[in-house]
Design a protein around this motif. Sequence first.
Motif, mmCIF file in Angstrom:
data_model
loop_
_atom_site.group_PDB
_atom_site.id
_atom_site.type_symbol
_atom_site.label_atom_id
_atom_site.label_comp_id
_atom_site.label_asym_id
_atom_site.label_seq_id
_atom_site.Cartn_x
_atom_site.Cartn_y
_atom_site.Cartn_z
ATOM 1 N N PRO A 156 0.819 -1.219 0.000
ATOM 2 C CA PRO A 156 0.000 0.000 0.000
ATOM 3 C C PRO A 156 0.859 1.278 0.000
ATOM 4 N N ALA A 157 1.997 1.241 0.690
ATOM 5 C CA ALA A 157 2.893 2.405 0.693
ATOM 6 C C ALA A 157 3.448 2.647 -0.709
ATOM 7 N N MET A 158 3.751 1.568 -1.430
ATOM 8 C CA MET A 158 4.225 1.711 -2.815
ATOM 9 C C MET A 158 3.123 2.304 -3.691
ATOM 10 N N ARG A 159 1.921 1.765 -3.532
ATOM 11 C CA ARG A 159 0.790 2.254 -4.332
ATOM 12 C C ARG A 159 0.553 3.748 -4.085
ATOM 13 N N ASP A 160 0.748 4.162 -2.850
ATOM 14 C CA ASP A 160 0.467 5.537 -2.446
ATOM 15 C C ASP A 160 1.439 6.548 -3.042
ATOM 16 N N ARG A 161 2.734 6.201 -3.104
ATOM 17 C CA ARG A 161 3.701 7.238 -3.448
ATOM 18 C C ARG A 161 4.610 6.962 -4.639
ATOM 19 N N LEU A 162 4.702 5.744 -5.096
ATOM 20 C CA LEU A 162 5.569 5.479 -6.250
ATOM 21 C C LEU A 162 4.784 5.699 -7.539
ATOM 22 N N ASN A 186 1.144 0.986 -8.332
ATOM 23 C CA ASN A 186 0.105 -0.032 -8.495
ATOM 24 C C ASN A 186 0.630 -1.235 -9.262
ATOM 25 N N ALA A 187 1.323 -0.989 -10.344
ATOM 26 C CA ALA A 187 1.862 -2.089 -11.154
ATOM 27 C C ALA A 187 2.912 -2.872 -10.367
ATOM 28 N N ILE A 188 3.773 -2.165 -9.643
ATOM 29 C CA ILE A 188 4.809 -2.839 -8.844
ATOM 30 C C ILE A 188 4.155 -3.698 -7.767
ATOM 31 N N ALA A 189 3.218 -3.130 -7.030
ATOM 32 C CA ALA A 189 2.563 -3.870 -5.944
ATOM 33 C C ALA A 189 1.799 -5.075 -6.486
ATOM 34 N N ASP A 190 1.153 -4.918 -7.634
ATOM 35 C CA ASP A 190 0.446 -6.049 -8.236
ATOM 36 C C ASP A 190 1.420 -7.165 -8.603
ATOM 37 N N ARG A 191 2.547 -6.808 -9.192
ATOM 38 C CA ARG A 191 3.558 -7.804 -9.568
ATOM 39 C C ARG A 191 4.124 -8.498 -8.333
ATOM 40 N N GLU A 192 4.440 -7.714 -7.312
ATOM 41 C CA GLU A 192 5.004 -8.278 -6.083
ATOM 42 C C GLU A 192 3.996 -9.215 -5.404
ATOM 43 N N THR A 193 2.730 -8.823 -5.381
ATOM 44 C CA THR A 193 1.689 -9.660 -4.783
ATOM 45 C C THR A 193 1.547 -10.968 -5.557
ATOM 46 N N ALA A 194 1.622 -10.906 -6.874
ATOM 47 C CA ALA A 194 1.550 -12.127 -7.692
ATOM 48 C C ALA A 194 2.740 -13.038 -7.395
ATOM 49 N N GLU A 195 3.925 -12.448 -7.219
ATOM 50 C CA GLU A 195 5.103 -13.251 -6.866
ATOM 51 C C GLU A 195 4.909 -13.908 -5.502
ATOM 52 N N HIS A 196 4.369 -13.177 -4.554
ATOM 53 C CA HIS A 196 4.085 -13.748 -3.231
ATOM 54 C C HIS A 196 3.126 -14.924 -3.347
ATOM 55 N N HIS A 197 2.110 -14.772 -4.193
ATOM 56 C CA HIS A 197 1.140 -15.849 -4.354
ATOM 57 C C HIS A 197 1.818 -17.112 -4.900
ATOM 58 N N GLU A 198 2.699 -16.948 -5.869
ATOM 59 C CA GLU A 198 3.431 -18.097 -6.421
ATOM 60 C C GLU A 198 4.285 -18.763 -5.342
ATOM 61 N N VAL A 199 4.953 -17.958 -4.521
ATOM 62 C CA VAL A 199 5.769 -18.495 -3.424
ATOM 63 C C VAL A 199 4.867 -19.243 -2.437
ATOM 64 N N GLU A 200 3.725 -18.662 -2.134
ATOM 65 C CA GLU A 200 2.815 -19.295 -1.178
ATOM 66 C C GLU A 200 2.298 -20.641 -1.701
ATOM 67 N N LEU A 201 2.065 -20.734 -3.011
ATOM 68 C CA LEU A 201 1.657 -22.013 -3.599
ATOM 69 C C LEU A 201 2.771 -23.057 -3.443
ATOM 70 N N MET A 202 4.015 -22.640 -3.645
ATOM 71 C CA MET A 202 5.140 -23.567 -3.455
ATOM 72 C C MET A 202 5.267 -23.977 -1.987
ATOM 73 N N LEU A 203 5.082 -23.021 -1.077
ATOM 74 C CA LEU A 203 5.144 -23.343 0.352
ATOM 75 C C LEU A 203 4.065 -24.343 0.723
ATOM 76 N N LYS A 204 2.883 -24.168 0.148
ATOM 77 C CA LYS A 204 1.783 -25.099 0.419
ATOM 78 C C LYS A 204 2.148 -26.497 -0.078
ATOM 79 N N GLN A 205 2.822 -26.581 -1.236
ATOM 80 C CA GLN A 205 3.277 -27.869 -1.749
ATOM 81 C C GLN A 205 4.276 -28.521 -0.796
ATOM 82 N N LEU A 206 5.133 -27.706 -0.203
ATOM 83 C CA LEU A 206 6.173 -28.236 0.694
ATOM 84 C C LEU A 206 5.627 -28.603 2.067
#
Length: 190
Positions: A64-70, A74-94
């Motif tokens: 949210p801080a990135m969305r607010d001032r960079l 919005n694009a950066i935060a969306d990309r980072e959130t998508a990367e987190h989701h991919e990591v979380e899917l791998m963690l769930k597999q493990l």
Amino acid sequence: MPEHDAHDAHDDVITELVVDHREVEELFVRLEGPLSPEDRQDALEHLVAELVRHSVAEEAWIYPAMRDRLDDGNAIADRETAEHHEVELMLKQLEGTDPHSPQSRPVLEALMTAVRGHVAEEERQLFPALRAVYSAEELRDLGDKVRTAKKAAPTRPHPGAPRDQVSRRVMGPFVGLVDRTRDALSGRSV
């Protein structure tokens, strides 16, 4: 096991997150080396918990801080959130797999590659961008919020959970309480 004392209650958010990154890297190095089955399981459980707490805190406060001032926040935060989701899917597999099993190795290697790339990008590009648009006091305040969020955050991956800032701030502590109760009941020490 990583040293949690490395965090200082007065650290700004960037220092806080860099310390988290170093703790995760220490766990990766441990997992890449020879470990007893118990030590490997312990390292993997700590890794899962650290990454989940870190992700929840970033999604609740940093993105949210990135969305607010960079400019392209919005694009950066969306990309980072998508990367987190991919990591979380791998963690769930493990989660719940035998960390010595040959089937877990490719997932762990993919996880390490993804997280190391994510960390490098944050430290090289995003953190300097945040330093440029937030005051030292604001960054310290964000550090306090991130520390508080990590204490209440879940310790297990929940890839199906809502990822927006409000959900992470409101539901995160409840899910975290449920996870910590499960951890206590199962003897998982994270």
